[in-house]
Design an enzyme around this catalytic site. Structure first.
Site, PDB file in Angstrom:
ATOM      1  N   SER A  10       0.822  -1.208   0.000  1.00  0.00           N
ATOM      2  CA  SER A  10       0.000   0.000   0.000  1.00  0.00           C
ATOM      3  C   SER A  10       0.858   1.262   0.000  1.00  0.00           C
ATOM      4  O   SER A  10       0.583   2.207  -0.746  1.00  0.00           O
ATOM      5  CB  SER A  10      -0.947  -0.005   1.202  1.00  0.00           C
ATOM      6  OG  SER A  10      -0.220  -0.090   2.419  1.00  0.00           O
ATOM      7  N   TRP A  11       1.913   1.285   0.811  1.00  0.00           N
ATOM      8  CA  TRP A  11       2.750   2.482   0.920  1.00  0.00           C
ATOM      9  C   TRP A  11       3.602   2.671  -0.331  1.00  0.00           C
ATOM     10  O   TRP A  11       3.731   3.777  -0.859  1.00  0.00           O
ATOM     11  CB  TRP A  11       3.601   2.412   2.176  1.00  0.00           C
ATOM     12  CG  TRP A  11       4.338   3.645   2.574  1.00  0.00           C
ATOM     13  CD1 TRP A  11       5.587   3.702   3.096  1.00  0.00           C
ATOM     14  CD2 TRP A  11       3.882   5.019   2.539  1.00  0.00           C
ATOM     15  NE1 TRP A  11       5.951   5.003   3.375  1.00  0.00           N
ATOM     16  CE2 TRP A  11       4.919   5.830   3.046  1.00  0.00           C
ATOM     17  CE3 TRP A  11       2.700   5.616   2.129  1.00  0.00           C
ATOM     18  CZ2 TRP A  11       4.818   7.219   3.141  1.00  0.00           C
ATOM     19  CZ3 TRP A  11       2.585   7.013   2.224  1.00  0.00           C
ATOM     20  CH2 TRP A  11       3.635   7.792   2.729  1.00  0.00           C
ATOM     21  N   LYS A  15       9.834   0.835   7.811  1.00  0.00           N
ATOM     22  CA  LYS A  15       9.864   1.099   9.252  1.00  0.00           C
ATOM     23  C   LYS A  15      10.018  -0.209  10.020  1.00  0.00           C
ATOM     24  O   LYS A  15       9.098  -1.023  10.036  1.00  0.00           O
ATOM     25  CB  LYS A  15       8.578   1.813   9.688  1.00  0.00           C
ATOM     26  CG  LYS A  15       8.386   3.177   9.027  1.00  0.00           C
ATOM     27  CD  LYS A  15       7.045   3.799   9.396  1.00  0.00           C
ATOM     28  CE  LYS A  15       6.862   5.151   8.723  1.00  0.00           C
ATOM     29  NZ  LYS A  15       5.554   5.768   9.039  1.00  0.00           N
ATOM     30  N   LYS A  72       7.241   3.124  17.244  1.00  0.00           N
ATOM     31  CA  LYS A  72       5.848   3.551  17.422  1.00  0.00           C
ATOM     32  C   LYS A  72       4.865   2.437  17.083  1.00  0.00           C
ATOM     33  O   LYS A  72       3.738   2.415  17.592  1.00  0.00           O
ATOM     34  CB  LYS A  72       5.558   4.816  16.614  1.00  0.00           C
ATOM     35  CG  LYS A  72       5.818   4.714  15.116  1.00  0.00           C
ATOM     36  CD  LYS A  72       4.646   4.176  14.319  1.00  0.00           C
ATOM     37  CE  LYS A  72       4.998   4.022  12.855  1.00  0.00           C
ATOM     38  NZ  LYS A  72       3.883   3.466  12.065  1.00  0.00           N
ATOM     39  N   ASP A  77       4.004  10.317  14.239  1.00  0.00           N
ATOM     40  CA  ASP A  77       3.659   8.974  13.781  1.00  0.00           C
ATOM     41  C   ASP A  77       3.050   8.146  14.919  1.00  0.00           C
ATOM     42  O   ASP A  77       2.174   7.313  14.691  1.00  0.00           O
ATOM     43  CB  ASP A  77       4.913   8.282  13.245  1.00  0.00           C
ATOM     44  CG  ASP A  77       4.613   7.366  12.076  1.00  0.00           C
ATOM     45  OD1 ASP A  77       3.434   7.180  11.746  1.00  0.00           O
ATOM     46  OD2 ASP A  77       5.572   6.825  11.485  1.00  0.00           O
ATOM     47  N   THR A 110      -0.679   6.316  14.597  1.00  0.00           N
ATOM     48  CA  THR A 110      -0.851   4.862  14.589  1.00  0.00           C
ATOM     49  C   THR A 110      -1.526   4.336  15.848  1.00  0.00           C
ATOM     50  O   THR A 110      -2.019   3.211  15.849  1.00  0.00           O
ATOM     51  CB  THR A 110       0.503   4.151  14.410  1.00  0.00           C
ATOM     52  OG1 THR A 110       1.431   4.640  15.381  1.00  0.00           O
ATOM     53  CG2 THR A 110       1.072   4.391  13.036  1.00  0.00           C
ATOM     54  N   ARG A 162      -2.491  -0.843  10.864  1.00  0.00           N
ATOM     55  CA  ARG A 162      -2.483  -2.304  10.974  1.00  0.00           C
ATOM     56  C   ARG A 162      -2.059  -2.755  12.363  1.00  0.00           C
ATOM     57  O   ARG A 162      -2.588  -3.726  12.910  1.00  0.00           O
ATOM     58  CB  ARG A 162      -1.537  -2.891   9.916  1.00  0.00           C
ATOM     59  CG  ARG A 162      -1.993  -2.640   8.500  1.00  0.00           C
ATOM     60  CD  ARG A 162      -1.179  -3.423   7.498  1.00  0.00           C
ATOM     61  NE  ARG A 162       0.189  -2.945   7.360  1.00  0.00           N
ATOM     62  CZ  ARG A 162       0.558  -1.991   6.517  1.00  0.00           C
ATOM     63  NH1 ARG A 162      -0.345  -1.385   5.759  1.00  0.00           N
ATOM     64  NH2 ARG A 162       1.809  -1.624   6.424  1.00  0.00           N
ATOM     65  N   ASN A 163      -1.087  -2.050  12.945  1.00  0.00           N
ATOM     66  CA  ASN A 163      -0.592  -2.444  14.262  1.00  0.00           C
ATOM     67  C   ASN A 163      -1.638  -2.196  15.350  1.00  0.00           C
ATOM     68  O   ASN A 163      -1.830  -3.030  16.238  1.00  0.00           O
ATOM     69  CB  ASN A 163       0.704  -1.685  14.569  1.00  0.00           C
ATOM     70  CG  ASN A 163       1.816  -2.081  13.625  1.00  0.00           C
ATOM     71  OD1 ASN A 163       2.405  -3.139  13.742  1.00  0.00           O
ATOM     72  ND2 ASN A 163       2.089  -1.221  12.641  1.00  0.00           N
ATOM     73  N   GLU A 169       4.234  -4.373  11.068  1.00  0.00           N
ATOM     74  CA  GLU A 169       5.659  -4.361  11.410  1.00  0.00           C
ATOM     75  C   GLU A 169       5.918  -4.471  12.915  1.00  0.00           C
ATOM     76  O   GLU A 169       6.932  -5.001  13.341  1.00  0.00           O
ATOM     77  CB  GLU A 169       6.315  -3.085  10.874  1.00  0.00           C
ATOM     78  CG  GLU A 169       6.509  -3.064   9.372  1.00  0.00           C
ATOM     79  CD  GLU A 169       7.754  -3.814   8.915  1.00  0.00           C
ATOM     80  OE1 GLU A 169       8.326  -4.572   9.725  1.00  0.00           O
ATOM     81  OE2 GLU A 169       8.140  -3.647   7.752  1.00  0.00           O
TER      82      GLU A 169
END
Length: 333
Positions: free
Chosen positions: A11-12, A106, A191, A244, A248, A255-256, A281
């Site tokens: 996606s990124w 990341k 993060k 960030d 998040t 996602r995290n 991640e």
């Protein structure tokens, strides 16, 4: 037409490829998965990772690293951290001399405990290259929709940061410059662990007070480890740290955070990961951060508990209780 190589079509990677294509660059987009590649070519859309957004004709998908890197002086790395070394090693024979590698990955490598700059230097130690890292609060879906976003780019050379700033800046994508490569990388990696913790808080229904406390104390832990490793403390108050972190820890687009929320609601980590196509991640980074904290003698209670929840089957509720029952301390010490 100036061209650029983008390595990674998640996606990124796709969102950044769209941004660069909009600026008139020919974007050679390296795609790992056969099915993703076939869908990209057939539909001109990344149906798995960024659905609903058409790719312009100046984005050229390929599965060949030699083809994507031929003659390229600027390469944007947007692959998951756990395959960063492998992909960089595969790229090595095709890299141009004095090329610029820009990392938008990341994470921290579990085996070496290196950030991506360290991995890159280790793999390419015989090659002369330049390196920069792009990080900050930026969901791919919002960047693809051209919603206002601010990020930072860090490099040791001011000319490099200025080049990358010009390359990525648009009317909706504002790029600041920085010199603390390690700090920017650590902020972007750590993060994600705190986002899992914030998601657990919300999954357990603990309220906004608990989430705010967790974000604040999480920032303390990030800064504490970063300073011990040589990063500048001010970096963690910036876009790649606090910015960030807030993003998040507070959005279902993360996602995290979503992994943490599902954990808090009682799901098992293996079931959660098996149901996800995209990479969270923070799951892998929590192992690396835990080991780094142990090695450096840095107190990181939130990281420790997330590690125990993910890898030692501790229940999220028990982990929270143990955090709250720690010996009272001054806020700053």
């Amino acid at each position: 037409m100036q061209s650029i190589a983008v390595i990674g079509a998640g996606s990124w990677g796709t969102a950044l490829a769209l941004l660069l294509a909009e600026k008139g660059l020919e974007v050679r987009l390296w795609v790992h998965g056969k099915e993703t590649y076939e869908k990209l070519v057939h539909y001109r859309e990344n149906v798995f990772y960024l659905p609903g957004v058409k790719l312009p004709e100046n984005i050229l998908p390929t599965r060949s690293l030699s083809a994507v890197l031929k003659g390229q002086k600027i390469i944007l790395m947007v692959v998951p951290s756990h395959v960063f070394r492998e992909i960089t090693t595969q790229m090595k024979p095709y890299l141009e001399k004095e090329c610029l590698l820009i990392s938008a990955t990341k994470g921290i490598e579990n085996e070496s405990l290196l950030t991506m700059s360290g991995v890159t230097k280790d793999v390419l130690k015989e090659i002369s290259f330049q390196y920069a890292v792009l990080s900050g609060p930026s969901f791919a879906k919002e960047v693809a929709a051209k919603l206002p976003t601010a990020v930072t780019v860090a490099a040791a050379d001011k000319d490099v940061t200025a080049l990358v700033q010009r390359l990525f800046s648009t009317a909706y994508f504002r790029v600041y410059t920085h010199s603390d490569v390690l700090g920017v990388e650590l902020g972007g990696a750590l993060k994600n662990i705190m986002a899992i913790a914030a998601g657990i808080c919300d999954g357990l229904g603990l309220g906004a007070n608990a989430r705010a406390a967790l974000i604040t104390r999480g920032l303390v832990e990030m800064s504490r480890l970063g300073q011990r490793l040589g990063a500048h403390p001010q970096t963690f108050a910036g876009l790649s740290g606090l910015g960030d972190l807030v993003l998040t820890c507070t959005s279902t687009l993360s996602r995290n955070y979503t992994v943490g929320r599902r954990l808090g609601k009682g799901e098992k980590i293996t079931d959660i990961l098996n149901s996800m196509r995209m990479v969270a991640e923070g799951v892998k980074t929590s192992k690396a951060a835990y080991r780094l904290a142990q090695r450096e003698g840095v107190e990181m209670p939130i990281v420790n508990k997330i590690y125990e929840i993910l890898y030692q089957e501790k229940s999220p509720l028990d982990g929270l209780k143990e955090l709250l029952s720690r010996t009272p301390k001054p806020e700053f010490w």
